[in-house]
Design an enzyme around this catalytic site. Structure first.
Site, PDB file in Angstrom:
ATOM      1  N   PHE A 111       0.825  -1.205   0.000  1.00  0.00           N
ATOM      2  CA  PHE A 111       0.000   0.000   0.000  1.00  0.00           C
ATOM      3  C   PHE A 111       0.863   1.260   0.000  1.00  0.00           C
ATOM      4  O   PHE A 111       1.729   1.390  -0.854  1.00  0.00           O
ATOM      5  CB  PHE A 111      -1.012  -0.042   1.144  1.00  0.00           C
ATOM      6  N   SER A 112       0.697   2.168   0.948  1.00  0.00           N
ATOM      7  CA  SER A 112       1.325   3.491   0.828  1.00  0.00           C
ATOM      8  C   SER A 112       2.828   3.512   1.082  1.00  0.00           C
ATOM      9  O   SER A 112       3.455   4.567   0.915  1.00  0.00           O
ATOM     10  CB  SER A 112       0.625   4.494   1.753  1.00  0.00           C
ATOM     11  N   ILE A 113       3.419   2.388   1.453  1.00  0.00           N
ATOM     12  CA  ILE A 113       4.885   2.341   1.429  1.00  0.00           C
ATOM     13  C   ILE A 113       5.363   2.535  -0.008  1.00  0.00           C
ATOM     14  O   ILE A 113       6.487   2.979  -0.252  1.00  0.00           O
ATOM     15  CB  ILE A 113       5.404   1.016   2.039  1.00  0.00           C
ATOM     16  N   LYS A 115       4.525   4.889  -1.865  1.00  0.00           N
ATOM     17  CA  LYS A 115       4.847   6.314  -1.974  1.00  0.00           C
ATOM     18  C   LYS A 115       6.320   6.549  -1.674  1.00  0.00           C
ATOM     19  O   LYS A 115       7.024   7.282  -2.393  1.00  0.00           O
ATOM     20  CB  LYS A 115       4.001   7.120  -0.991  1.00  0.00           C
ATOM     21  N   TYR A 218      -2.080  14.808   4.235  1.00  0.00           N
ATOM     22  CA  TYR A 218      -1.850  13.525   3.572  1.00  0.00           C
ATOM     23  C   TYR A 218      -2.953  13.240   2.561  1.00  0.00           C
ATOM     24  O   TYR A 218      -4.117  13.045   2.929  1.00  0.00           O
ATOM     25  CB  TYR A 218      -1.803  12.415   4.623  1.00  0.00           C
TER      26      TYR A 218
END
Length: 390
Positions: A111-113, A115, A218
């Site tokens: 997921f947002s890792i 980013k 965020y």
């Protein structure tokens, strides 16, 4: 007749759909097999290599995990819906854990890792002179003119300081967020309605009331735009750049992947999947100032800036309750504590935590039912800090 799949997971493969793949119990399987749900592009390693799990009694030793009901690391990991876990000390794996439905060679969505991984590619290309964080977004993406991104810089995007009229509501199926999820092909289309491309969706978003460069806010669309900027400036696809500039030089031993939209645009805000150990190798590389296998993979200056820069005031002004001393820089969270710990975080319980002061790297991949769960986020952070003291 009950199939082997049903015996293992408690549901049939046909029960997992685009509408429910991020929900419990289906996520225990789908988070390891995203490519069967959403189109993906491969991030190739040099040679996919089998690995052997490290067996350690550390997980069963009494420990103050920060949670009264979990008196050992294993108990905490089971409580926290953990699929895969890796603990490194001074570059050596000293403990790992995999749930019954998981395994050392299984890929898992982070997921947002994603980013944070994408920002490393930006840093590599900036050192090459291909990108400049201080340039306006429209320098690389002229069609962003007139949108929220028409008058912000790439640095605003990197640090989540874009003024954007967009609500990050993971369970919302309506409005811009619903369009966003459908554009990335993570949710089923609505009957009779066209599906946006990621670029089309992003360049339709409107600016918020305040100026860019203000409070930390965020918002995942920023990170998808970052990937598009990288692809536009380099002329290369993210999956190929990741493979050639990060994955292979770093020595990853498993292929990774990233989900793509209907025209192949990478979902850089949350679509990457990889082995737990390879994610730990990313953390160890950053602990060593961007060096892996004797190679300077990520520029030292970029790593140093990510760890030391960023505005605490912007963090405070963003009304963040997590990490009271924290900062956010180049898509990475800084604890602001004396140990210099920094981390990357994804919904449903994905973590990469690095504590340079104790030479510790922690990876935790999960199928946490609640996408956010602020209380469990605090529990995880306390657990990681306790592990660093072991």
């Amino acid at each position: 007749m009950t199939t082997e799949f049903e015996k293992r997971y408690g549901f049939a493969r046909a029960d997992v759909t685009l509408a429910n793949w991020r929900n419990t119990p289906y996520s225990r399987w789908s988070f390891h097999n995203v490519e069967e749900i959403v189109p993906t592009a491969r991030i190739a390693c040099s040679v996919e290599t089998p690995e052997t799990e490290v067996v350690s009694d550390l997980l069963d030793q009494p420990m103050d995990t920060g949670l009264a009901s979990a008196t050992t690391p294993r108990a905490f990991l089971e409580y926290a819906h953990t699929d895969g876990f890796v603990l490194m000390k001074a570059g050596k794996i000293v403990a790992e854990y995999y749930a019954a439905h998981s395994g050392i060679e299984k890929s898992h969505i982070i997921f947002s890792i994603s980013k944070s991984m994408t920002a490393l590619i930006f840093g590599i290309l900036e050192a090459d002179g291909v990108l400049d964080a201080d340039k306006p977004v429209v320098h690389y993406l002229p069609e962003a003119a007139g949108s929220a991104y028409g008058d912000c810089t790439c640095r605003d995007v990197l640090d989540m300081r874009v003024s954007l009229r967009f609500e990050e509501s993971y369970l919302n199926l309506d409005g811009d967020y619903g369009r966003y999820r459908r554009a990335m092909l993570w949710n089923p289309p609505l009957p009779g309605q066209p599906v946006d491309t990621m670029l089309g969706l992003l360049t339709s978003l409107k600016k918020g009331d305040g100026p860019h460069g203000g409070p930390f806010h965020y918002q995942s669309p920023n990170s998808d735009l970052l990937g598009i900027i990288i692809e536009r400036a380099s002329g290369r696809r993210i999956a190929d750049l990741m493979s050639e500039r990060l994955w292979k030089p770093m020595g990853a031993l498993g292929h990774a992947s990233i989900t793509v939209d209907g025209v192949g645009t990478a979902r850089t805000a949350g679509g990457m999947s990889m082995r737990a150990r390879d994610l730990a190798r990313v953390g160890e590389m950053l602990r060593l100032n961007g060096v892996a296998n004797g190679n300077q993979v990520v520029p030292t200056a970029w790593v140093a800036d990510m760890q030391t820069a960023g505005s605490h005031q912007a963090w405070v002004d963003g009304d963040e309750t997590f990490l009271p001393e924290g900062r956010y820089r180049s898509q990475w969270y800084q604890s602001g504590l004396e140990d210099g710990a920094f981390c990357a975080i994804g919904i449903h319980g994905q973590w990469l935590y690095v504590d340079p002061s104790t030479e510790t790297v922690v990876v935790k991949l999960s199928s946490q039912p609640n996408p956010l769960d602020d209380e469990l986020k605090q529990d995880n952070f306390a657990f990681f800090r306790a592990l660093c003291r072991v």
